[in-house]
Structure formats: C-alpha cells, structure tokens
Design a protein around this motif. Structure first.
Motif, PDB file in Angstrom:
ATOM      1  N   UNK A  66       0.802  -1.233   0.000  1.00  0.00           N
ATOM      2  CA  UNK A  66       0.000   0.000   0.000  1.00  0.00           C
ATOM      3  C   UNK A  66       0.832   1.279   0.000  1.00  0.00           C
ATOM      4  N   UNK A  67       1.988   1.238   0.686  1.00  0.00           N
ATOM      5  CA  UNK A  67       2.804   2.461   0.713  1.00  0.00           C
ATOM      6  C   UNK A  67       3.427   2.709  -0.675  1.00  0.00           C
ATOM      7  N   UNK A  68       3.736   1.634  -1.384  1.00  0.00           N
ATOM      8  CA  UNK A  68       4.258   1.829  -2.749  1.00  0.00           C
ATOM      9  C   UNK A  68       3.157   2.353  -3.665  1.00  0.00           C
ATOM     10  N   UNK A  69       1.918   1.972  -3.361  1.00  0.00           N
ATOM     11  CA  UNK A  69       0.804   2.537  -4.135  1.00  0.00           C
ATOM     12  C   UNK A  69       0.665   4.034  -3.847  1.00  0.00           C
ATOM     13  N   UNK A  70       0.867   4.408  -2.593  1.00  0.00           N
ATOM     14  CA  UNK A  70       0.898   5.841  -2.241  1.00  0.00           C
ATOM     15  C   UNK A  70       1.981   6.529  -3.075  1.00  0.00           C
ATOM     16  N   UNK A  71       3.133   5.881  -3.142  1.00  0.00           N
ATOM     17  CA  UNK A  71       4.256   6.440  -3.918  1.00  0.00           C
ATOM     18  C   UNK A  71       3.857   6.627  -5.393  1.00  0.00           C
TER      19      UNK A  71
END
Ligand code: FAD
Length: 481
Positions: free
Chosen positions: A230-235
């Motif tokens: 999910x944090x890479x999706x934020x990125x």
C-alpha cells in the motif's frame, strides 16, 4: 475491515449491523437529547490535533518527503490529506483540468494515515458494500465492474510512474467459517454469476489446497480482487500527481478552515492557502477540521507482520496460492503474503479511542497477542514465530459501512471522499476520479452511483458515541466468538 460475508437475503450480518446502528442512534438520541449534551459536546471535548506517527512495516517504502509549505499561496484547489484519496484526487484533477493549480497539504508524510497502514487487500465492491447485494442488482454489477477495472488503472499508473507497487491481480478470497456461511455464499454466488460476476464458491478441499489450512469450511473467490504494497501505491499516486503538475507539501498540518467562495486555509505553522475549491481527504480525522463529525467514527484496527520466510518454508506452510484472504467474522481477520515472503495478519477486535483520541499503548500488546493466536490457529506450524512489526491504524467507519463521495457547502466547492469503513485501498482512487469530474462540472456520468453525495447516517457526539460504539463492538465480539 469488517465482515464481508455475502448475505442474500441479508440476514445475520445485516441484523448485527442494525443492532449496532440502533445502539448508536437510539441510545445516543435519548441520552444526549435529554442532557442537551450533543450540541455542546464538541466544545467540551476537543479532539486532539496531533496526528500519530505510522509504525507500520510499510513505512520502509514511504516515498521521500517534500518540504513543508513555507509561503502563503493562492490556488484553484487545495487537497487536505496525502493518502490515496488526496493524492489520486490531485492526480485526476490535474489530468481532467490541467489549467488548475492544485496543492496537497499533508500533516505528516504521504501515507502516514490508513493508506500506509492497511491490510493490503485490493477489493471490489457492490452497491451495499463489498459482496453484499443491494436492492438494485444491476447497480451492484456496475459497481463491481467499476472497482474491478480500477485495478487496471492502478497497474497502468504503476508502469507509467516506474514504481512497482507489487500489485498482484490474482484475486482475493473470503474464507467461510461455518456451514451457515457456506450456504449463504452459495446463494450469493449463484446470483452473482447470473449477473455476470466471475466469482466462484470453493469447497473445503480447494481452500486446503490453496491456503494450506483446514480451519475453514469453504471459500468465496473473487478474481477481481488482489493485493498491493500500500505504501508503494501511495508512492505511485504521489509521483503521478506531481508529474501531472500538482504540488505536494508534507509536514504541513492544516489547523483551521474558513469556508467561503474562496476558502482560507490556515496551517499550524502560520501560513495560509486561499483556494476556490477544497478537498477533504482526511479520512477518520476530518472531524478535527470541523467537518463530517457525525458521519464517521474512528475505529482502530491492528495489523502485524512476520519475518521473511524462505520459499521452502512457505511451501511447508502450504499457502500455495498467494492470494490474500479474509474470514467471514463480523470483526474480520485478513491475511496476505508479501512479495518477499512475509505473512501479515490484521483485524480481530478493533478498538475505539474516546473522542478520536490517541492510541492506548497498552492495547498494542494485547492486540498483537490476539493476532498471534489467530495466526497459529490458522497455521499451527507458525507457533513460536514472532512479529517483526505490529501497528495500528484508524478506519473511518460509517454507520451502515457504506462510503460517500461528493460535493457540499454553500458554494458547492467542498469535496469529500470518506466512510470507506475499511475498504478504501481500491475505492479511494475511484473516488479521486469522481471528485475530479465533479470539480470539472462533469459529474453527471456518476450521479446514478449510490455513493455519490450519499448522506451518511448520523452518529452522535461523545460521550454517548464512546458507550455506543464500545457496546456495539462488544456485541460483535460476542457473536463472533
Ligand atoms: C489497519 C487498517 C487496515 C485496512 N485494511 C484494508 C484493506 O486490506 N483493504 C482495503 O481496501 N482497505 C483497508 N483499509 C482502509 C484503507 O486503508 C482506507 O480506506 C484508505 O487508505 C483511505 O485513504 P484516505 O486517503 O482516504 O485516508 P488516509 O490514508 O488516512 O489519509 C488521510 C491523510 O490526511 C492527513 N491529515 C489528516 N488530518 C490532516 C490535517 N489536519 N492537515 C493535513 N493533513 C491531515 C493524514 O496524515 C493522512 O495522511 C484499512 C485501514 C486500516 C487502518
């Protein structure tokens, strides 16, 4: 996340939900009305303003932070909140209306909220909520298609930005705990298939083969779902928004908003942003800015991550099909395997902090132990395996667990997307797209969707909210056990 067990006709779950709804509304109205406390409560009990730091495993993938806002600005659109809703909205507004100046003001770093703390499941939806039918099956199918197709948008953006967000689109499973759940799932699958949804009912053996555990009676497979870091999706969305021309300021906390035809937004560091339109992408913390206080309640969930396993260890555990799964409890547990072979588990009994307050540190230990017990119950071979990270996050829970996206305010220039109730990883960027269209005056194409400008049911203020939510959660706990 709360339970997603299919119900048709809606029986157990919906009546439980009605119980909670009754507890919150009836109790709230009676007690608060009698005391006249409802009106004055927000003045007596002020919500804390500080945002808690994110301690999740996903933080290791947080994108480098931008500098805070250090000047006063005048822009077309100010987006408050740098999670998946805020960043995707900024991206889509710039894509739809490239002439508009768009800023995102994020109080900590992008992904500090639920978007960087969640259980990584990318889920489809139907109208009522995930995998429940509404009274309008054609609309259910439309929403299913909309949310299933959004995974392609995520995938495309991941390629375009060059950030691999570890999106896997092999589907998602809901495992069923009782024969009653299996019966209901069977009815649901028949109906869903007749509408053209490609969902499947799996028997116990197929679940054993896929997941390597025999604690479930069957499963419900949705090929439209998936999982992500999910944090890479934020990125992905941060880079997409910036590449499209939006400006993102981090560690820029908004303390106050004066509404108007042009809003005046004050940061806690003393700067101002004048904006013709405002986007509230602040999820469970929106009430702290004085908006949607009675529309969502902040429910705290817990997640934990194991160490990395070798390929051979994973084979021994038996989780052959690497799809994420959640169970059919009301207070659902959800699990997934990361691309580097770590297992994460979240859910179980959520918590509630009085007045959207801060985490009780003592709760973390007991929730971690609960997650550990459940993990070992599912996979006895994992006995003795500790967690490398345990964290919490706050879900913006609406009373009927349905979300809302739309436009409000005297000048129709305040946009919002919230009430995801634990199902926002996929939906947030659908809402970002809708907000961009509403802002551009081309929202007509979305107006038939039930979540557009949906009024969320009233949740009373503290202290009755605390009593009612705690009572409801205790009831959930009881029926689940
Ligand atoms: C533990 C947990 C597990 C979950 N699991 C799943 C799952 O597996 N699948 C799924 O679909 N959904 C899941 N969800 C829900 C999903 O993560 C959310 O619905 C989604 O991330 C919401 O995104 P958002 O951008 O609206 O909110 P957020 O990501 O919370 O973003 C809001 C942002 O606003 C910022 N902010 C708040 N107030 C201010 C202010 N005053 N000034 C400036 N900035 C401010 C915050 O710092 C935050 O970054 C889970 C949620 C949690 C907490």
């Amino acid at each position: 996340m709360f339970s997603q067990v299919p119900h048709e006709p809606r029986q157990g779950l919906s009546s439980r939900r009605r119980f909670l709804k009754r507890a919150v509304t009836a109790g709230g109205a009676a007690l608060m009305g009698a005391a006249g406390l409802n009106e004055v409560s927000p003045v007596i009990w002020r919500e804390p303003t500080e945002l808690e730091l994110n301690h999740s495993y996903w933080m290791g993938s947080q994108p480098p932070q931008n500098p805070p806002l250090s000047v006063n600005l005048t822009v077309d659109v100010a987006v408050i909140g740098g999670g998946l809703t805020g960043l995707s909205t900024a991206y889509f507004i710039r894509s739809v209306s490239p002439h508009k100046e768009v800023v995102v003001l994020e109080g900590r770093g992008c992904g500090n909220g639920a978007s960087g703390r969640n259980g990584a499941m990318v889920l489809t939806m139907t109208e009522d909520r995930y995998l429940n039918f509404s009274s309008d099956p054609a609309m259910d199918k439309k929403i299913y298609d909309l949310t299933a197709q959004n995974l392609q948008t995520l995938s495309k953006l991941s390629v375009e930005t060059g950030i691999d967000c570890e999106l896997e689109t092999k589907g998602a499973l809901q495992v069923l705990l009782s024969s009653q759940d299996v019966r209901e799932a069977k009815d649901y699958v028949q109906r869903a298939q007749s509408l053209g949804m490609p969902v499947e009912l799996w028997d116990k053996q197929k679940i054993v083969d896929a997941l390597g555990t025999d604690v479930y009676e069957g499963g419900f497979f949705d090929p439209g779902g998936g999982q992500v870091n999910p944090m890479k999706l934020v990125h992905v969305f941060k880079v997409a928004a910036e590449s499209a021309g939006a400006k993102i300021f981090e560690n820029t906390m908004v303390g106050k908003i004066e509404e108007g035809s042009e809003h005046l937004i004050y940061t806690t560091a003393g700067h101002t942003v004048r904006a013709k339109a405002l986007v509230l992408a602040t999820n469970a913390f929106t009430s702290r800015l004085g908006f949607f206080r009675n529309a969502v309640a902040p429910i705290r969930e817990y997640v934990a991550m194991t160490r990395r396993f070798t390929d051979q260890e994973l084979i021994d555990i038996g989780w052959r099909l690497r799809v994420p799964f959640n169970d059919s409890r009301t207070e659902v547990f959800y699990l997934g395997v990361t691309q580097d072979n770590r297992i994460h588990i979240g859910g179980g009994s959520p918590g509630y902090s009085f007045n959207n307050g801060h985490l009780d540190p003592a709760a973390v230990g007991s929730h971690s132990a609960r997650l550990q017990r459940e993990l070992v119950r599912i996979y006895p071979k994992l006995s003795g395996i500790g967690f490398e990270a345990t964290w919490d996050g706050v879900v913006d829970w609406s009373l009927n667990e349905s979300p809302s996206v739309g436009c409000s305010g005297k000048y129709r220039n305040i946009f919002h997307g919230l009430g995801y109730s634990g199902h926002g990883v996929n939906l947030a960027s659908v809402f970002g797209r809708i907000i961009a269209d509403l802002d551009a005056g081309r929202g007509d194409r979305w107006k038939e969707y039930p979540f557009v400008n949906a009024n969320l049911d009233y949740i009373p203020n503290e202290p009755i909210r605390w009593f009612a939510v705690r009572a409801g959660l205790a009831w959930y706990n009881l029926i689940d056990s």
